[in-house]
Design a protein around this motif. Structure first.
Motif, PDB file in Angstrom:
ATOM      1  N   ALA B 106       0.888  -1.216   0.037  1.00  0.00           N
ATOM      2  CA  ALA B 106       0.175  -0.022  -0.017  1.00  0.00           C
ATOM      3  C   ALA B 106       0.994   1.257  -0.095  1.00  0.00           C
ATOM      4  CB  ALA B 106      -0.966  -0.092   1.152  1.00  0.00           C
ATOM      5  N   ILE B 107       1.975   0.960   0.759  1.00  0.00           N
ATOM      6  CA  ILE B 107       2.734   2.268   0.815  1.00  0.00           C
ATOM      7  C   ILE B 107       3.499   2.570  -0.541  1.00  0.00           C
ATOM      8  CG2 ILE B 107       5.083   3.237   1.822  1.00  0.00           C
ATOM      9  CD1 ILE B 107       4.009   2.121   4.504  1.00  0.00           C
ATOM     10  N   LEU B 108       4.002   1.566  -1.139  1.00  0.00           N
ATOM     11  CA  LEU B 108       4.521   1.475  -2.499  1.00  0.00           C
ATOM     12  C   LEU B 108       3.531   2.221  -3.319  1.00  0.00           C
ATOM     13  CD1 LEU B 108       6.848  -1.490  -2.599  1.00  0.00           C
ATOM     14  CD2 LEU B 108       7.825   0.890  -2.512  1.00  0.00           C
ATOM     15  N   THR B 109       2.363   1.669  -3.287  1.00  0.00           N
ATOM     16  CA  THR B 109       1.263   2.272  -4.163  1.00  0.00           C
ATOM     17  C   THR B 109       1.201   3.856  -3.897  1.00  0.00           C
ATOM     18  OG1 THR B 109       0.191   0.333  -4.317  1.00  0.00           O
ATOM     19  CG2 THR B 109      -0.974   2.180  -4.818  1.00  0.00           C
ATOM     20  N   ILE B 110       1.169   4.337  -2.591  1.00  0.00           N
ATOM     21  CA  ILE B 110       0.973   5.912  -2.488  1.00  0.00           C
ATOM     22  C   ILE B 110       2.415   6.387  -2.902  1.00  0.00           C
ATOM     23  CG2 ILE B 110       1.249   7.352  -0.566  1.00  0.00           C
ATOM     24  CD1 ILE B 110      -1.600   6.157  -1.037  1.00  0.00           C
ATOM     25  N   HIS B 128       0.927  -4.806  -9.676  1.00  0.00           N
ATOM     26  CA  HIS B 128       1.643  -6.128  -8.933  1.00  0.00           C
ATOM     27  C   HIS B 128       1.276  -5.808  -7.381  1.00  0.00           C
ATOM     28  CE1 HIS B 128       4.678  -8.854  -8.490  1.00  0.00           C
ATOM     29  NE2 HIS B 128       5.646  -8.206  -7.770  1.00  0.00           N
ATOM     30  N   GLN B 129       1.367  -4.496  -6.924  1.00  0.00           N
ATOM     31  CA  GLN B 129       1.109  -4.337  -5.725  1.00  0.00           C
ATOM     32  C   GLN B 129      -0.233  -4.445  -5.295  1.00  0.00           C
ATOM     33  OE1 GLN B 129       3.941  -3.819  -4.038  1.00  0.00           O
ATOM     34  NE2 GLN B 129       5.062  -3.452  -5.981  1.00  0.00           N
ATOM     35  N   SER B 130      -1.358  -4.011  -6.080  1.00  0.00           N
ATOM     36  CA  SER B 130      -2.495  -4.287  -5.932  1.00  0.00           C
ATOM     37  C   SER B 130      -2.989  -5.867  -5.458  1.00  0.00           C
ATOM     38  CB  SER B 130      -3.392  -3.596  -6.514  1.00  0.00           C
ATOM     39  OG  SER B 130      -3.549  -3.890  -7.774  1.00  0.00           O
ATOM     40  N   GLY B 131      -2.195  -6.571  -6.559  1.00  0.00           N
ATOM     41  CA  GLY B 131      -2.445  -8.018  -6.433  1.00  0.00           C
ATOM     42  C   GLY B 131      -1.820  -8.371  -5.226  1.00  0.00           C
ATOM     43  N   LYS B 132      -0.858  -8.366  -4.534  1.00  0.00           N
ATOM     44  CA  LYS B 132      -0.480  -8.719  -3.361  1.00  0.00           C
ATOM     45  C   LYS B 132      -1.644  -8.295  -2.287  1.00  0.00           C
ATOM     46  CE  LYS B 132       4.415  -7.552  -4.139  1.00  0.00           C
ATOM     47  NZ  LYS B 132       5.416  -8.893  -3.898  1.00  0.00           N
ATOM     48  N   ILE B 133      -1.934  -7.083  -2.367  1.00  0.00           N
ATOM     49  CA  ILE B 133      -3.152  -6.788  -1.379  1.00  0.00           C
ATOM     50  C   ILE B 133      -4.204  -7.355  -1.128  1.00  0.00           C
ATOM     51  CG2 ILE B 133      -4.468  -4.761  -0.446  1.00  0.00           C
ATOM     52  CD1 ILE B 133      -2.246  -2.902  -1.366  1.00  0.00           C
ATOM     53  N   ALA B 134      -4.616  -7.946  -2.480  1.00  0.00           N
ATOM     54  CA  ALA B 134      -6.002  -8.281  -2.729  1.00  0.00           C
ATOM     55  C   ALA B 134      -5.968  -9.958  -2.385  1.00  0.00           C
ATOM     56  CB  ALA B 134      -6.308  -8.382  -4.267  1.00  0.00           C
ATOM     57  N   LEU B 166      -7.576   4.808   5.370  1.00  0.00           N
ATOM     58  CA  LEU B 166      -7.157   6.113   5.369  1.00  0.00           C
ATOM     59  C   LEU B 166      -6.832   6.622   3.874  1.00  0.00           C
ATOM     60  CD1 LEU B 166      -5.850   8.864   6.772  1.00  0.00           C
ATOM     61  CD2 LEU B 166      -3.617   7.612   6.790  1.00  0.00           C
ATOM     62  N   ARG B 167      -5.898   5.822   3.191  1.00  0.00           N
ATOM     63  CA  ARG B 167      -5.396   5.894   2.032  1.00  0.00           C
ATOM     64  C   ARG B 167      -6.242   5.624   0.807  1.00  0.00           C
ATOM     65  NH1 ARG B 167      -2.779  10.188   3.997  1.00  0.00           N
ATOM     66  NH2 ARG B 167      -0.545   9.650   4.622  1.00  0.00           N
ATOM     67  N   PHE B 168      -7.324   4.665   0.863  1.00  0.00           N
ATOM     68  CA  PHE B 168      -7.886   3.944  -0.279  1.00  0.00           C
ATOM     69  C   PHE B 168      -9.238   3.911  -0.006  1.00  0.00           C
ATOM     70  CE2 PHE B 168      -3.626   2.455  -0.148  1.00  0.00           C
ATOM     71  CZ  PHE B 168      -3.086   2.578  -1.535  1.00  0.00           C
ATOM     72  N   GLY B 169      -9.754   4.956   0.788  1.00  0.00           N
ATOM     73  CA  GLY B 169     -11.280   5.056   0.873  1.00  0.00           C
ATOM     74  C   GLY B 169     -12.045   3.881   1.604  1.00  0.00           C
ATOM     75  N   GLY B 170     -11.376   2.925   2.142  1.00  0.00           N
ATOM     76  CA  GLY B 170     -12.013   1.768   2.700  1.00  0.00           C
ATOM     77  C   GLY B 170     -12.642   0.763   1.753  1.00  0.00           C
ATOM     78  N   LYS B 171     -12.200   0.863   0.362  1.00  0.00           N
ATOM     79  CA  LYS B 171     -12.688  -0.093  -0.529  1.00  0.00           C
ATOM     80  C   LYS B 171     -12.661  -1.308  -0.302  1.00  0.00           C
ATOM     81  CE  LYS B 171     -10.539   1.999  -3.917  1.00  0.00           C
ATOM     82  NZ  LYS B 171     -10.329   3.092  -4.887  1.00  0.00           N
ATOM     83  N   TRP B 172     -11.560  -1.931   0.594  1.00  0.00           N
ATOM     84  CA  TRP B 172     -11.673  -3.315   1.012  1.00  0.00           C
ATOM     85  C   TRP B 172     -12.826  -3.777   1.570  1.00  0.00           C
ATOM     86  CZ3 TRP B 172     -12.087  -4.889   6.170  1.00  0.00           C
ATOM     87  CH2 TRP B 172     -11.982  -3.496   7.011  1.00  0.00           C
ATOM     88  N   ARG B 173     -13.684  -2.814   2.199  1.00  0.00           N
ATOM     89  CA  ARG B 173     -14.818  -3.152   3.257  1.00  0.00           C
ATOM     90  C   ARG B 173     -16.051  -3.945   2.422  1.00  0.00           C
ATOM     91  NH1 ARG B 173     -15.344  -0.845   8.167  1.00  0.00           N
ATOM     92  NH2 ARG B 173     -13.359   0.429   8.961  1.00  0.00           N
ATOM     93  N   ALA B 174     -16.112  -3.685   0.956  1.00  0.00           N
ATOM     94  CA  ALA B 174     -17.385  -4.144   0.308  1.00  0.00           C
ATOM     95  C   ALA B 174     -16.969  -5.762   0.348  1.00  0.00           C
ATOM     96  CB  ALA B 174     -17.383  -3.430  -0.957  1.00  0.00           C
ATOM     97  N   ASP B 175     -15.776  -6.042   0.087  1.00  0.00           N
ATOM     98  CA  ASP B 175     -15.454  -7.554  -0.102  1.00  0.00           C
ATOM     99  C   ASP B 175     -15.219  -8.384   0.828  1.00  0.00           C
ATOM    100  OD1 ASP B 175     -16.200  -6.736  -2.839  1.00  0.00           O
ATOM    101  OD2 ASP B 175     -14.271  -6.674  -3.396  1.00  0.00           O
ATOM    102  N   HIS B 176     -14.857  -7.839   2.050  1.00  0.00           N
ATOM    103  CA  HIS B 176     -14.314  -8.866   3.165  1.00  0.00           C
ATOM    104  C   HIS B 176     -15.149  -8.452   4.370  1.00  0.00           C
ATOM    105  CE1 HIS B 176     -11.335  -7.795   0.097  1.00  0.00           C
ATOM    106  NE2 HIS B 176     -10.584  -8.950   0.499  1.00  0.00           N
TER     107      HIS B 176
END
Lengths: 201, 201
Positions: B106-110, B128-134, B166-176
């Motif tokens: 996430a930090i490398l993305t920022i 590549h970074q977002s794949g790791k996070i997902a 904080l940095r990605f608007g909590g988009k992770w919440r919808a799928d988790h």
């Protein structure tokens, strides 16, 4: 048998292979290459980050990152051999983290070439990484490790310097005479250092 | 008194502040901001990598990275409170490393935005970074942590999710959905999570 998902050039994986040899655990670990750029690699299931080294145990459980694997191998070998216990532990782990930071910065520098066209390289980013490497090496040179100790800090430093030799033509050697002497002493005491040297082709 | 070189938004520093609170050590630690982009920052002497968090002890010795600081605080508190001993240790440390990997990606993305002009961004690198996070979040969702345990893995996961908020608007919440429930339970048990939330401006 444990599997070490690895690549021949990875300095983080080299740490594990040297530690396994020092601890007499090499015959319990099968080193299996992993292509970190291949989406179909089982590595991405074993370690969702897709990073090497990842250690896969006989029951399929995975252990990572490299610092955790090193501690696990030390645990398997009875403990206290590569990482001291008590207060002394934290100085060794901090110097190991410093060596890891050199590798991280060096790898990010290499990634600049691997992931981006030359026209889009960031001189500011590359300077930022080379500053980390320069300051860390200066700190190690000013307080060169005990050549008698083979611990996680020494293994990490050796692999960091070995990676700078591999990818940056060993330019560090001119300005760090104590580390040159130290690395020779380390290599003499840990034959796995030479045995794990990456060779292209 | 120990100094924690920190920044308000750093998820890695947030781990330390939460751990200190959980362990009852907060009154022994003074949190002092560090500007990692300032070449004159004493941080670069305390930690040649120039990274936060760095813990500076009363005698001037420094401890880093965040995983080592967490273990040091656990040691100061008597041991075994945030990291179990024995074989169970390595599962917890691996899940903590997985959470750290989410923060790193996430930090490398920022950093892509912070260090580079938009015209030079690399979609392949960002993918590549977002794949790791997902993949990491999918793994955590499939095996959501024990809501009763506050260990280094739970603290790390909470800070990783907090950083995505904080940095990605909590988009992770919808799928988790399980992680949403878990994070609420964690926040209820560790009030320092809310107390250390970064607020802009």
């Amino acid at each position: 048998m444990m599997l070490l998902r690895s690549s021949s050039a990875s300095p983080f994986a080299r740490k594990i292979r040297i530690a396994a040899d020092v601890l007499g655990l090499s015959d319990r670990i099968e080193v299996t290459p992993a292509d970190t750029s291949d989406p179909a690699e089982p590595l991405r299931t074993q370690n969702p980050l897709g990073k090497i080294p990842t250690l896969v145990l006989a029951d399929g459980a995975a252990i990572y990152d490299s610092a955790v694997i090193l501690e696990y191998l030390d645990f398997l070998a009875g403990g206290g051999r590569l990482i001291p216990s008590g207060e002394a532990r934290f100085d060794v782990l901090t110097r190991a983290a410093l060596a890891d930071g050199v590798m991280d910065a060096a790898i990010l520098t290499i990634y600049e070439q691997r992931w981006r066209d030359a026209a889009t390289h960031s001189a500011r980013w590359l300077d930022h990484q080379s500053g980390k490497i320069a300051r860390a090496l200066a700190a190690f040179e000013a307080a060169a490790p005990d050549p008698a100790a083979i611990d996680v800090a020494a293994i990490g430093l050796a692999c960091a310097l070995g990676y700078l030799d591999l990818r940056f033509g060993g330019k560090w050697r001119a300005d760090h005479p104590k580390l040159v002497v130290w690395l020779d002493a380390f290599a003499a005491k840990a034959p796995a250092f030479e045995a794990t040297r990456h060779r292209e082709g």
